[in-house]
Each structure stands twice: as structure tokens, then as C-alpha cells.
Scaffold this motif. Structure first.
Motif, PDB file in Angstrom:
ATOM      1  N   ASN A 336       0.831  -1.199   0.000  1.00 41.87           N
ATOM      2  CA  ASN A 336       0.000   0.000   0.000  1.00 41.87           C
ATOM      3  C   ASN A 336       0.864   1.247   0.000  1.00 41.87           C
ATOM      4  N   ALA A 337       2.040   1.171  -0.657  1.00 40.04           N
ATOM      5  CA  ALA A 337       2.974   2.289  -0.684  1.00 40.04           C
ATOM      6  C   ALA A 337       2.626   3.255  -1.812  1.00 40.04           C
ATOM      7  N   THR A 367       7.423   9.290   4.654  1.00 40.22           N
ATOM      8  CA  THR A 367       6.053   9.380   5.155  1.00 40.22           C
ATOM      9  C   THR A 367       5.445   7.990   5.228  1.00 40.22           C
ATOM     10  N   GLN A 368       4.496   7.831   6.141  1.00 36.74           N
ATOM     11  CA  GLN A 368       3.738   6.593   6.236  1.00 36.74           C
ATOM     12  C   GLN A 368       2.380   6.744   5.565  1.00 36.74           C
ATOM     13  N   SER A 369       2.176   7.854   4.878  1.00 36.67           N
ATOM     14  CA  SER A 369       0.894   8.126   4.238  1.00 36.67           C
ATOM     15  C   SER A 369       1.137   8.693   2.853  1.00 36.67           C
ATOM     16  N   PHE A 390      12.853  10.403  -1.383  1.00 34.73           N
ATOM     17  CA  PHE A 390      11.485  10.388  -0.868  1.00 34.73           C
ATOM     18  C   PHE A 390      11.045   8.939  -0.769  1.00 34.73           C
ATOM     19  N   ILE A 391      10.515   8.575   0.392  1.00 30.79           N
ATOM     20  CA  ILE A 391      10.025   7.219   0.600  1.00 30.79           C
ATOM     21  C   ILE A 391       8.654   7.311   1.253  1.00 30.79           C
ATOM     22  N   SER A 392       7.639   6.781   0.589  1.00 35.69           N
ATOM     23  CA  SER A 392       6.310   6.677   1.165  1.00 35.69           C
ATOM     24  C   SER A 392       6.033   5.198   1.383  1.00 35.69           C
ATOM     25  N   ALA A 393       6.075   4.776   2.647  1.00 38.05           N
ATOM     26  CA  ALA A 393       6.152   3.346   2.961  1.00 38.05           C
ATOM     27  C   ALA A 393       4.812   2.675   3.145  1.00 38.05           C
ATOM     28  N   GLY A 394       3.697   3.418   3.088  1.00 32.52           N
ATOM     29  CA  GLY A 394       2.397   2.775   3.242  1.00 32.52           C
ATOM     30  C   GLY A 394       2.272   2.054   4.565  1.00 32.52           C
ATOM     31  N   ASN A 395       1.991   0.759   4.525  1.00 28.58           N
ATOM     32  CA  ASN A 395       1.819  -0.019   5.758  1.00 28.58           C
ATOM     33  C   ASN A 395       3.142  -0.324   6.446  1.00 28.58           C
ATOM     34  N   HIS A 459      -1.238  -0.507  10.139  1.00 26.28           N
ATOM     35  CA  HIS A 459      -0.012  -0.493  10.933  1.00 26.28           C
ATOM     36  C   HIS A 459      -0.088  -1.570  12.007  1.00 26.28           C
ATOM     37  N   THR A 460       0.764  -2.554  11.925  1.00 24.99           N
ATOM     38  CA  THR A 460       0.812  -3.633  12.903  1.00 24.99           C
ATOM     39  C   THR A 460       2.092  -3.469  13.701  1.00 24.99           C
TER      40      THR A 460
END
Length: 950
Positions: A336-337, A367-369, A390-395, A459-460
């Protein structure tokens, strides 16, 4: 799996680790079901490596060998294997021995250890990782030393032992080198472990951000769609490596797609691919991951949705995804990134859904979003700022903010780290990494979901019980700049990326609007800065007037930073509307470039073209890079602000950040001032005073704790129960650390109260110890300054008549302490954050207003001093309204002693000292509560391992 019947399989020894080259491997105990894997593994080991292992030619394993090496009791005989793709690549085992080298059982505390690594995997750090894990297992089983015999020619294995950092002894016997390692962790072994962790995790991220080839899996033939969009972004960004489009539905023969080679499966390429971007539906991802793993792909970016963010079924799918990828040694960004970007000219990677890639710059963004990522990218672009990565990591099921900090720490293209976090999976590790990174480059964090009380979907992570205010304190202790909004994240990042750090909090204010200057002055006072009187240049001021005034302010030794305020110029002689923005920007940039390096921020109101002109790139690309050895923030490696160095040693601030409101500019500047102060202090870290060692009996405390836990649970640490110590037991334990608790004596009857008072001496206090009345003087449960027996008996009768029977109240008598300020000191271990030391004033300030400050254990003398001064009610300790200041040195020493206690003994999971009455000379601890428990798992202090909460 089949396991030995006499001992349960130790599943908690299983772990995923990152190896030296950035790939992953799984470490787990060897079981009888591994016989076939062991034989296959051994067949792939060279004759030379076999000779080094057995000191003789040993071409194959006998059935007896296989049985011996796969059957363990997990106590006296333990074997671990490192696996990739389910197959062994290395093994290690220990056998407990007595003093003569014979097989033994506990209490023997030495074991012989031996390794074997496939030749194809030597040099990847596999043996070092296995040594960390087998050493942790051995300590858990009561083994304190490893011995090993190594042939002198086996230099690689000798180096593994030598470089581990453990205390070791070496001798030469019978043609072999005999090594003995003490397994007690040392400062050196911990530093070695963390250094290897940093290099390995940074390398794993570098493999993702700087691939030599990228395949987009799920690219469609028709325009549009996620896969086709990412492929177009990669191509348009000018990616320097090889690109491939992959889709199992492509018709044969596969024609190029937009000039990019296309295949139905990666396996058909005939060459390995570094990075695969998965855009297929979630149900098809397992097939794609298998294709990637078999084809030698190094890492994955999973844009596909339908995982933990979608519920229980998705969480199961996410766990399976991570297990599958790690089994092939691959790391994952996502699922989900939103994607990743690297603006380096040598890479030019835009494997994201960002509609407009950022310009090249020196800010790193995580970012996580995806939505927040889009917003921050747009904000930075609008204000002329560029990114390094830039890193958008999703879950963020695998690669997290911790991994990215490891990469940014040594990345020469990143000078400022910006992070939007919704959860912090391992706060202890995050604060450790952030502290190290913040010592060389700023780390700015905005945390979402602060008050929601629930983990965001997808997020687990482990649950942490500590409140957000505590997290904020701990981040600030680590040098992290904690801001509240995404806007503040951008505002602060821009100032840090373009300006040097200030040497202090003195702020000059100049501009052509008196009112705007006053608003800026007020904002400075609100943020704790020290503004100088604003200088009004009048509304008729020209760009030259601004240039002269700014140059004078920057040259003033009494000024540390400058805020310029600007509104459209008004000139009576020229009624024509003016466009002064570009001219004013040129004047300000010229003044800043020719002056001593100090931060400059501009507040503007309706000045067309000014923000764009202030943030315009320099004339040459080289001008945007920092001077050799000096980051763009203007702070040399020593951590001293650039204003303390000759002006020629720091880069000129060629870009100046502009803000549409005074409050925003000043808030950003205040955060930078606080960070610069932390950084100066970090250059000379605090210490734990040596005199504490003379009054602390660590060994005696360890023995007492062992007895108390054993008596409570019977059976050692594993069987021990959590126990709250009785008052006398707590007093004994604290006394071994030089913490004296005023004794109390039970007073169930008036006669016994009088007898207790006679022993202690008048005046005394009578107080209840019932849980609902403890420390509740407001409810009448405490009577003070009882000067004689008559007053004591009267107070006892009044207590029992008003509040209940003596059996319910549990009254005690205590000698009166000198008058002072009532405070409370606490230490507690949080499963995620570790040991936290807290301080506040007792009663309403801490209980009603939440005025409590926190620091991570262990604390230094500087931490302790800052802790007592960081609560809002601290003035009460330092002579507020003419009162006598308390003995702050004694209070700081008490904090250091409590910190040492919980740091030395992880079994101490909670300490509460309340109240601690701090007088003008000395202090008195009137009550104490201590809880013990078996040592909690300290993930960040054990062997390297990847998170398992995906």
C-alpha cells in the motif's frame, strides 16, 4: 516440524536479519526435520571449508553425524541455521562442556562453539550474525563463555571472533588457535553490533533507492493504470539504469512498451533485476514475489493495496507477503505504498505515483501516508525546495523510518531528514538512531494519530502504553525536532535546509511595517526567543535600504538570527503600484551572502514574486551544494554553529525561506534555535558522576533481587512472578543504591502509635496507607507536625472516626521531615520504549495538569539537571516569589541513583518515590514503591533482528 520430546522448540529464537550486503536471511533452531537440508548444505561446502571445520578431510556426513547435528535439547546442545529460500547457507552449534572439555550440563557455564558457512555466502556477515544470536541463546541458558579451536589458516573465522568486541583470550595449542570469549556484553561488543546493524540496514535501503535496473510488474498495454503510470514516471525522470515492463498477460511475442522492453515474467529476462515495483492486485502478488525471488530480484516496492489496512484477512495476507519476500532475501517498501524517489543525478529514480517529481535538493522525506506525501511534496515544490530522496512506505510492513534513518545518517546527499510518522514501532531504537543522526544533521518529525488511542489501519506495531507527551519528551531528549503539523514540518525543514544554525536565541527584527514587526516581536517572546527591539525602515524603504539594514544586523555580534518583515512599498512620489518582490529578494540574498553566516527568515504580506525569487535556484548547480566538510545547514562536523567559525568556512545562504505569517516564521526559527542548543550540548555529552559508584552496591542488589523473585515465583527468572515489594524490602533495595527512605512504623491503635512515635522522636506525622487514601492529604488522611503524645492520640481518634477503622486505614507513624517542596520521582519500563525516568511536583501539578517531564534511562548529570527544570512548575524549586531555593543538587543526585538502579537491574520494572520533600539542604524520601519482574525482553539490546510484528 518434529522436535525433541524433552524440550519445547524455542520459537522465540527465530529471527530475520539483514546481512552485510543488504539482503536478508532467517536464523532459526535446527530440528530433526532438517536432516535433508543439512546434507544438501554440506554437499555445497568446499573441501577446504570442511577441513577448517573438522581439522581433517571430511567429504560427507555420516548418518550418525546428521543425527547429532539435527537433534538438540536446546539447553546443553543447540544448533542454529541461517536460511535463504528455506535452504541452509550457514550453521552454528554449541555443546556445553566442563573444565576438561567434556560434555556437561548446568551449572557448567562454558560451551564449545563451531561454525560452517557455505563458500558462496562467505563475506556477507553471516557468521557474525550467527555469533550474536548463538551468544544470546547461550546467555539465556546460563552459559558465560565460548571456547573455539580454529586452524591458524582459517583467518576469516579468527577475524569473526576477534572483531566481535567480546573480552577474549587466545592461546596456541596442538597446532590450533584456542579462543575463549566472555559472553557478557561490553561497550565494545555493543558498538560493534550497532555499527554492523547500521551498515547492513543502510545498505539494504541503498539497494532500493539506487538500483541498476527496475522492473514494473503489472504494467498494462492500455494507457492509464498504476503500472503504466509508474513506468512513465520512471522513463520521464530519465532513470539511469535498465527498465522493464512485466505482465503475464502480454501477448507473445512481447513488443516494447513506450520503448521499454516487455516480458511476461522476470525469469525470461535471463539477467537479475535489482528492484521490482509490484502494481498487480493483492491476490496476484504471491505469484509475482515468487517470480522475483527466483529471478534474483534484490528488493520490492509494493504499491498494491488490500493488506492490513483492509482488516483481518488483509493482515494475514501482509504477514505472508513479508515472510515470502524475506525467504528470498528481499526487503519490501509497502505494501500500500506510494513509491520512492531518488533525485541523485547518477540515479534519477521516480518509482512513485507522484504527478510531479521534486527538484534535486538536500532534504530527505519519509512518510507513512501517500496523501501526506503528496501534500508535503507539493508544499516543498511550491516553495522552491528540492529533495534528495522520498520514501512513502504505506503499511511499512518491513522497511520503516528506522531503516531510512540508518541510510540518511551516512548519505552525503541528505542534510535534513523530515519524517511523517503515524506509529513508531520500536521507540527505543528510533530514539537511539535519531540521537545519533541528529548529532550530524537535523531530524524533524510530525506524528499523526497522537490522540486517537488506536493504531491507524494497516499499521501492525507493538502497543506502547506511554502517552504522547512522554514520547515528545523522549524525542526531544534525542535531539529530534518534534512539530505538530505538516505545515510546520515544511516550514522548519526549509529553514534548516537553507540556513546555518544560530549561535543563540537573540533575534533582530527589521522591516518596513511597524505593526508586522511588533507581531514578530510578540511571537518571539511567546516561543522563548530573545528579540531585539524591531527596526522600522518605514513603508518607503527601498530594496537598498533592506540590504543595508540586513547587512548591519548580520554583522552585529549581539544578534544570532534575523527576521525580515516586508509589505508592498509605499512611495508618495510614485502612485503606480510597484512590484518589488524580485528586487527585494536580490537585495536580501546579496546581503546574506556577503555577511557572517546567520539564519535569515522573511515574513511577507502580499508581495508578489518575493517567495519565488528568494527560493530560486542559484545560477550554477555547484552553488547549491555545501562547501567541503560542511553540510548545507552550516554546521561543521564538530556540531558548533557556523557563526563560531570563520565566515569562509561555511556556505553562503543562497536561498532564504519566506513565510506568509510572522508566527510561522518564528515558530520554525524557535525550533531551530532549540535544536542548535541541543547540538552544542551533544558535542560535550553529560556523564554519570563517579562518586555514585562508591555508594552503590550493585552486586548486593542483584543478589537481593534474585532472592526476592525466586521467593515469589520459585524456579528462577522464567518461573518468577511479578511482585510488589513490601515497604521494608523496598527500603533495603533502595538503600543499596544510596537512596534512604524515612522509616514508618505501623500504628493500628493509639497505644501502638504512641510507642512508635517515642521510638522515632517527635514531631511526627500520622498518615493512612490504604490505597484509596494514599498521598491524599486533601481527604484528611495525613496529619502533620504532631508535637506530643496527646496530639497524636487525638489525631488517631479523629482519623478512625472520620475515615474508617484502623484495619481499613492502615495508619503509620513517621518522623517529620524538614519543610520543602513535595515532588514525585518515578521510573518504569515500557515494553516498546524501554526504561523511562519521570519527574514532577507532587499533587495537583502532576496529577491534574499533567506537568511531568521524562527522560530515557540511563540519564546523565545533564539529563537530570534538565529534567527538573523542564516542568512548568520548576520555578517553585528555584526561589519563586522570594522563597528559598531547594537543594537541586541533591534532587539531581537522587534522579541519577534511580536511573542507575533500573538500568543496572532490568528486573526492576517500576519505582515510585512519592513524596520526595526537597528542602533547602537535602531531601527526604517519605514513601517508596518498587515492583520486580523477570527481565523484560530488550529487543534493542539483544542480537540484531528485523521486526516480527508485520
Amino acid at each position: 516440524m518434529e522436535h525433541p520430546r524433552d524440550h519445547a522448540y524455542p520459537a522465540h529464537w527465530e529471527a530475520d536479519v539483514v546481512l552485510r550486503d543488504g539482503s536478508t536471511a532467517r536464523i532459526r533452531p535446527i530440528t530433526p526435520a532438517d536432516a535433508g537440508r543439512l546434507v544438501s548444505f554440506y554437499e555445497q561446502v568446499s573441501d577446504e571449508s570442511k577441513y577448517y571445520r573438522f581439522f581433517a578431510p571430511y567429504p560427507r556426513l555420516s548418518d550418525r553425524d546428521v543425527h547429532r547435528f539435527t537433534h538438540h535439547d536446546y539447553v546443553d546442545r543447540v544448533g542454529l541455521a541461517a536460511t535463504v529460500g528455506g535452504e541452509f547457507i550457514a550453521t552454528v552449534r554449541y555443546d556445553r562442556t566442563d573444565g576438561h572439555g567434556r560434555a556437561a550440563s548446568a551449572p557448567a557455564d562454558e560451551a564449545e562453539v563451531a561454525f560452517l558457512v557455505q563458500d558462496a555466502h562467505q563475506g556477507r556477515g553471516v557468521a557474525s550474525a550467527l555469533l550474536e544470536h548463538i551468544a544470546a541463546v547461550a546467555r539465556e541458558r546460563g552459559i558465560r563463555r565460548f571456547s573455539a579451536e580454529v586452524l591458524p589458516a582459517n583467518s576469516k573465522m579468527i577475524k569473526v571472533f576477534r572483531d566481535a568486541g567480546y573480552t577474549q583470550r587466545r592461546s596456541f595449542e596442538d597446532g590450533a588457535v584456542r579462543l575463549t570469549l566472555d559472553l557478557e556484553p561490553t561497550a565494545e561488543s555493543l558498538a560493534v553490533q550497532r555499527g554492523r546493524e547500521q551498515r547492513a540496514e543502510a545498505r539494504s535501503v541503498q539497494r532500493l533507492l539506487a538500483p541498476g535496473s527496475v522492473a514494473v510488474v503489472g504494467t498494462g498495454r492500455a494507457p492509464g493504470g498504476v503500472g503504466r503510470t509508474v513506468l512513465r514516471h520512471l522513463r520521464d525522470a530519465g532513470f539511469r539504469g535498465r527498465l522493464y515492463a512485466v505482465n503475464s498477460a502480454f501477448p507473445e511475442p512481447c513488443e516494447p512498451l513506450d520503448g521499454v522492453p516487455a516480458v511476461r515474467a522476470l525469469a525470461r529476462l535471463g539477467e537479475p533485476v535489482d528492484l521490482a515495483v509490484l502494481t498487480v492486485p493483492a491476490e496476484r502478488v504471491p505469484e509475482a514475489v515468487d517470480d522475483c525471488g527466483r529471478s534474483g530480484v534484490r528488493g520490492l516496492v509494493v504499491l498494491s493495496a488490500g493488506y492490513a489496512e483492509s482488516g483481518a484477512e488483509g493482515r494475514g495476507r501482509q504477514r505472508a507477503l513479508v515472510r515470502q519476500a524475506r525467504s528470498y532475501g528481499m526487503r519490501i517498501i509497502g505494501p500500500n505504498a506510494f513509491g520512492i524517489i531518488n533525485t541523485s543525478d547518477a540515479v534519477r529514480l521516480n518509482a512513485s505515483l507522484a504527478p510531479r517529481p521534486p527538484a534535486r535538493g538536500r532534504i530527505g522525506l519519509f512518510t507513512q501516508s501517500g496523501a501526506i506525501g503528496i501534500a508535503v511534496l507539493a508544499g516543498l515544490h511550491r516553495r522552491g525546495a528540492g529533495l534528495s530522496s522520498f520514501i512513502s512506505a504505506g503499511n511499512r510492513a518491513d522497511v520503516s523510518g528506522n531503516d531510512i534513518l540508518q541510510y540518511w545518517f551516512e548519505d552525503p546527499d541528505t542534510d535534513v531528514a523530515l519524517l511523517y510518522l503515524e506509529t513508531i514501532g520500536n521507540p527505543r531504537k528510533f530514539t537511539r538512531l535519531a540521537r545519533r543522526t541528529a548529532a550530524v544533521k537535523p531530524v524533524v518529525v510530525v506524528k499523526g494519530a497522537r490522540h486517537g488511542g488506536a493504531t491507524p489501519p494497516g499499521h501492525t506495531v507493538p502497543v506502547t502504553r506511554i502517552p504522547d507527551a512522554t514520547v515528545s519528551d523522549l524525542l526531544r531528549q534525542a535531539g529530534v525536532i518534534r512539530v505538530d503539523t505538516v505545515t510546520e514540518l515544511v516550514d522548519t525543514g526549509l529553514l534548516l535546509a537553507s540556513q546555518p544554525l544560530p549561535a543563540g536565541a537573540r533575534v533582530a527584527i527589521l522591516g518596513n511595517s511597524e505593526s508586522l514587526g511588533l507581531l514578530t516581536y510578540d511571537a518571539c517572546l511567546t516561543e522563548g526567543l530573545r528579540p531585539l527591539p524591531p527596526r522600522d525602515l518605514t513603508t518607503a524603504a527601498t530594496p537598498d535600504d533592506f540590504r543595508t539594514a540586513l547587512a548591519a544586523a548580520l554583522a552585529d555580534p549581539a544578534c544570532d538570527a534575523v527576521v525580515v518583515t516586508a509589505i508592498p512599498r509605499v512611495a508618495d512620489t510614485d502612485p503606480t503600484p510597484r512590484t518589488d518582490g524580485p528586487a527585494l529578494a536580490t537585495a536580501l540574498r546579496t546581503a546574506a551572502a556577503a555577511s557572517p553566516p546567520k539564519p535569515v527568515a522573511v515574513v511577507h504580506v502580499e508581495l508578489a514574486g518575493l517567495p519565488e525569487a528568494l527560493s530560486a535556484p542559484p545560477a550554477s548547480p555547484e552553488a547549491d551544494a555545501p562547501a567541503p566538510g560542511v553540510p548545507a545547514t552550516g554546521v561543521p562536523a564538530t556540531g558548533v554553529p557556523a557563526t563560531d567559525a570563520p565566515a569562509t568556512d561555511a556556505p553562503a545562504p543562497l536561498r532564504i525561506p519566506a513565510y506568509p505569517a510572522a508566527e510561522r516564521a518564528v515558530r520554525a526559527l524557535a525550533e531551530v534555535v532549540r535544536y542548535a542548543r541541543w547540538r552544542r550540548q551533544a558535542a560535550e555529552p553529560g556523564r554519570v558522576p563517579e562518586f555514585l559508584d562508591e555508594t552503590i552496591d550493585e552486586g548486593g542488589a542483584a543478589g537481593l533481587i534474585r532472592d526476592l523473585l525466586g521467593g515469589a515465583g520459585g524456579g528462577g527468572a522464567e518461573g518468577a512472578a511479578r511482585v510488589t515489594l513490601a515497604a521494608e524490602e523496598a527500603r533495603r533495595l533502595l538503600g543499596l543504591y544510596g537512596i534512604s527512605v524515612r522509616p514508618t512504623l505501623p500504628a493500628p491503635t493509639p497505644d501502638e502509635a504512641a510507642e512508635a512515635a517515642a521510638r522515632l522522636g517527635y514531631p511526627v506525622a500520622l498518615k493512612t496507607t490504604a490505597p484509596h487514601l494514599r498521598h491524599r492529604a486533601d481527604l484528611g488522611g495525613v496529619r502533620l507536625d504532631l508535637a506530643d503524645e496527646g496530639q497524636l492520640r487525638l489525631a488517631h481518634r479523629e482519623l478512625t472516626e472520620a475515615l474508617g477503622t484502623a484495619a481499613e486505614l492502615r495508619p503509620v507513624v513517621q518522623a517529620m521531615a524538614p519543610r520543602g517542596v513535595d515532588t514525585v520521582v518515578r521510573a518504569a519500563i515500557d515494553a516498546a520504549a524501554g526504561a523511562v525516568l519521570s519527574f514532577g511536583l507532587a499533587g495537583a501539578p502532576s496529577e491534574l495538569l499533567g506537568d511531568i517531564a521524562h527522560r530515557l534511562v540511563p540519564v546523565t548529570d545533564r539529563d537530570a539537571a534538565e529534567l527538573i527544570r523542564s516542568v512548568r512548575t520548576a520555578p517553585l524549586l528555584f526561589g519563586w516569589r522570594g522563597s528559598a531555593p531547594v537543594d537541586s543538587a541533591a534532587l539531581e543526585e537522587l534522579l541519577l541513583r534511580v536511573s542507575r538502579l533500573v538500568d543496572d537491574h532490568p528486573e526492576v520494572v517500576s519505582v515510585t518515590l512519592e513524596p520526595v520533600v526537597v528542602a533547602t539542604h537535602g531531601l527526604s524520601v517519605l514513601d517508596a514503591s518498587v515492583r520486580l519482574s523477570p527481565p523484560p525482553a530488550r529487543d534493542d539490546l539483544g542480537p540484531r533482528t528485523l521486526p516480527s510484528h508485520y
